[in-house]
Write a protein that holds these residues in place. Structure first.
Motif, mmCIF file in Angstrom:
data_model
loop_
_atom_site.group_PDB
_atom_site.id
_atom_site.type_symbol
_atom_site.label_atom_id
_atom_site.label_comp_id
_atom_site.label_asym_id
_atom_site.label_seq_id
_atom_site.Cartn_x
_atom_site.Cartn_y
_atom_site.Cartn_z
ATOM 1 N N ASP A 237 -4.146 -52.910 16.557
ATOM 2 C CA ASP A 237 -4.115 -54.210 17.207
ATOM 3 C C ASP A 237 -2.925 -55.019 16.698
ATOM 4 O OD1 ASP A 237 -4.692 -56.384 18.672
ATOM 5 O OD2 ASP A 237 -6.424 -57.031 17.497
ATOM 6 N N MET A 238 -1.750 -54.696 17.153
ATOM 7 C CA MET A 238 -0.557 -55.448 16.808
ATOM 8 C C MET A 238 0.509 -55.185 17.860
ATOM 9 S SD MET A 238 0.588 -53.259 13.563
ATOM 10 C CE MET A 238 2.002 -52.340 13.398
ATOM 11 N N LEU A 239 1.445 -56.121 18.005
ATOM 12 C CA LEU A 239 2.492 -55.917 18.997
ATOM 13 C C LEU A 239 3.449 -54.840 18.496
ATOM 14 C CD1 LEU A 239 3.335 -59.591 20.070
ATOM 15 C CD2 LEU A 239 1.573 -58.059 20.914
ATOM 16 N N PHE A 240 3.859 -53.990 19.392
ATOM 17 C CA PHE A 240 4.823 -52.929 19.098
ATOM 18 C C PHE A 240 4.360 -51.979 17.996
ATOM 19 C CE2 PHE A 240 7.407 -56.614 20.554
ATOM 20 C CZ PHE A 240 7.662 -56.113 21.817
ATOM 21 N N PHE A 327 -6.783 -50.485 34.555
ATOM 22 C CA PHE A 327 -7.249 -51.748 33.993
ATOM 23 C C PHE A 327 -8.147 -51.416 32.804
ATOM 24 C CE2 PHE A 327 -6.071 -52.564 38.371
ATOM 25 C CZ PHE A 327 -5.268 -53.680 38.235
ATOM 26 N N ASN A 328 -7.583 -51.588 31.602
ATOM 27 C CA ASN A 328 -8.253 -51.151 30.380
ATOM 28 C C ASN A 328 -8.974 -52.316 29.694
ATOM 29 O OD1 ASN A 328 -8.871 -49.293 28.296
ATOM 30 N ND2 ASN A 328 -7.096 -49.964 27.099
ATOM 31 N N LYS A 329 -9.724 -52.008 28.677
ATOM 32 C CA LYS A 329 -10.483 -52.969 27.870
ATOM 33 C C LYS A 329 -11.540 -53.702 28.701
ATOM 34 C CE LYS A 329 -6.644 -53.743 24.629
ATOM 35 N NZ LYS A 329 -6.053 -54.616 23.632
ATOM 36 N N ILE A 348 -11.274 -49.024 33.294
ATOM 37 C CA ILE A 348 -11.848 -48.198 32.222
ATOM 38 C C ILE A 348 -11.950 -48.976 30.904
ATOM 39 C CG2 ILE A 348 -10.867 -46.061 33.181
ATOM 40 C CD1 ILE A 348 -9.009 -46.161 30.596
ATOM 41 N N SER A 349 -12.516 -48.326 29.912
ATOM 42 C CA SER A 349 -12.411 -48.797 28.544
ATOM 43 C C SER A 349 -12.068 -47.589 27.685
ATOM 44 C CB SER A 349 -13.735 -49.383 28.071
ATOM 45 O OG SER A 349 -13.737 -49.408 26.656
ATOM 46 N N ALA A 350 -10.931 -47.681 27.014
ATOM 47 C CA ALA A 350 -10.513 -46.563 26.170
ATOM 48 C C ALA A 350 -11.510 -46.320 25.052
ATOM 49 C CB ALA A 350 -9.125 -46.838 25.601
#
Ligand SMILES: Nc1nc2c(ncn2[C@@H]2O[C@H](COP(=O)(O)OP(=O)(O)OP(=O)(O)O)[C@@H](O)[C@H]2O)c(=O)[nH]1
Ligand SMILES: [Mg+2]
Length: 424
Positions: A237-240, A327-329, A348-350
């Motif tokens: 959970d972080m950018l890049f 469309f995740n999460k 979906i949800s991964a």
């Protein structure tokens, strides 16, 4: 050493609202970028204005206000929402007496701390030097003032060549050196890619906004269809989180193989230099048969993020590869997982493995749409061909006849051609 551990720095974020539609969203994102760079945003200052002031970006009164806000909050850096011209940067720094970091420089800093592979490090370094090149003046002229003459270490300094010119030359030389190194790496990557292309396996590439869940989806699919190998990629959970391209081979139950690539995510106003430098990393997506755009459906700004992805893909020159939207999460939303119309989108949800199969269905429909069914009669003497078919194609039915084995097979167009002579 973990370079990610830094003491938190107090910063203020600033932006010019020139009436652009996505202004608020881009400021929210700027705050997230600052957090990703381990900075604490203590204040936000906006100015509504028609166009930037060419000298100081903000209007005169606003510059004073920003300086005061920075001082009152003990901010050590002021971040601007846009890339500044070299003179704007210099003037703002002089007038506020605080370090100015524009959006481009901030993104470059984040990339620099995240880069792990040799290739990513080179790419970031090139982009950083290119950013510095036109901005050398301030520091160089200051250094010129302080110069005591002699002892600079440069023996080939021509008469009249200023320190600035020299600095520029040094940087240009560094850039071309790094480009050379990068080209070496790419050459071997190229070879690998060409080899893969030859193997005729369809390829899908995960693309989309940073933190949307691309790597998590990749890992979920590898776990399910990766033939038992532990080849998960870094997801956080972080950018890049991802700055490289990873490719995995997946095998669906009906012996349909494909390659899936996961690569660096996008963000709005991704610096041109950076996009340019990361072209070789992104080339994997450019060579795909299908793009899988992963969207964080739980983010209220997901539509803007989709526009950003579209813009960035265009910038890299990818505009004619079929794309599906994932469309995740969905688990983080109130939305029930609706079954969407058509073969081009899925919710979906991964984090819920079963829902990944909805995605697999979509992938299957696109990547294997050219697959054909045929009845093949193979003489018993051609047992080797039967083993090939067993291994590489989806055998739907087997019948033993006097003349040989009659197989009903689903296979790739290439295999269909190869076995055409057995068709009945
Ligand atoms: N609740 C929930 N969290 C998810 C889902 N998919 C991903 N995440 C989380 O979102 C965060 C980002 O996931 P990543 O897979 O690293 O995202 P990415 O798109 O690869 O991001 P970058 O590599 O930074 O571009 C991680 O903390 C994941 O655990 C999901 O379906 N539901
Ligand atoms: Mg990732």
């Amino acid at each position: 050493m973990d370079t990610n551990i830094q003491t938190d720095e107090q910063v203020i974020i600033t932006g010019l609202d020139t009436g652009q539609q996505d202004y608020d969203y881009s400021m929210t994102e700027l705050a997230e970028l600052a957090q990703a760079n381990h900075m604490t945003v203590v204040q936000r200052v906006d100015q509504v204005i028609d166009r930037p002031n060419p000298a100081t970006y903000f209007g005169k009164g606003k510059v004073e206000e920003i300086a005061e806000v920075a001082a009152a909050n003990h901010a050590t850096t002021i971040i601007t929402n846009d890339e500044l011209t070299p003179s704007q940067l210099r003037n703002l720094e002089e007038e506020t007496k605080v370090r100015i970091l524009d959006r481009t420089a901030l993104i470059l800093e984040i990339f620099a701390t995240r880069a792990k592979s040799k290739e990513a490090k080179l790419q970031v370094q090139i982009a950083k030097l290119q950013y510095q090149l036109p901005r050398l003046q301030t520091s160089a002229s200051q250094r010129l003032d302080q110069q005591t003459g002699g002892g600079s270490g440069f023996t080939n300094r021509g008469a009249g060549e200023t320190k600035l010119e020299m600095d520029r030359r040094v940087i240009q030389r560094q850039i071309s050196h790094l480009r050379h190194e990068l080209a070496e790496i790419n050459r071997s990557e190229d070879t690998k890619r060409r080899r893969r292309e030859k193997s005729n396996i369809p390829t899908a590439a995960l693309v989309g906004y940073t933190n949307a869940g691309k790597s998590t989806i990749m890992n979920g699919l590898v776990e399910r269809y990766g033939m038992g190998e532990d080849k998960t990629v870094f997801a956080k959970d972080m950018l890049f989180a991802t700055l490289d391209t990873s490719i995995r081979r997946l095998t669906l139950p009906s012996k349909k193989d494909f390659l899936l690539s996961d690569t660096v995510g996008f963000v709005s106003k991704l610096p041109t230099n950076l996009v340019e430098s990361f072209k070789s990393t992104l080339a994997e997506a450019a060579n795909a048969d299908l793009l899988i755009q992963v969207i964080d459906y739980s983010d209220p700004n997901y539509e803007e993020m989709m526009q950003t992805t579209a813009k960035t893909l265009k910038q890299i020159g990818i505009d004619n590869i079929p794309m599906v939207n994932v469309f995740n999460k969905a688990d983080k939303t109130e939305i029930e997982f609706p079954v969407l119309e058509g073969d081009d989108q899925v919710v979906i949800s991964a984090k819920q493995a079963e829902s990944l199969d909805l995605l697999v269905d979509v992938i299957r429909k696109h990547l294997f749409k050219d697959y054909v069914q045929a009845k093949l009669l193979l003489p018993f003497a051609d047992g080797q061909q039967v083993s090939y078919l067993n291994e590489h194609t989806n055998i739907l039915d087997t019948e033993y006849r006097n003349e040989g084995t009659l197989l009903t097979v689903e296979m790739s167009p290439q295999d269909a051609q190869r076995f055409a002579k057995y068709e009945v």
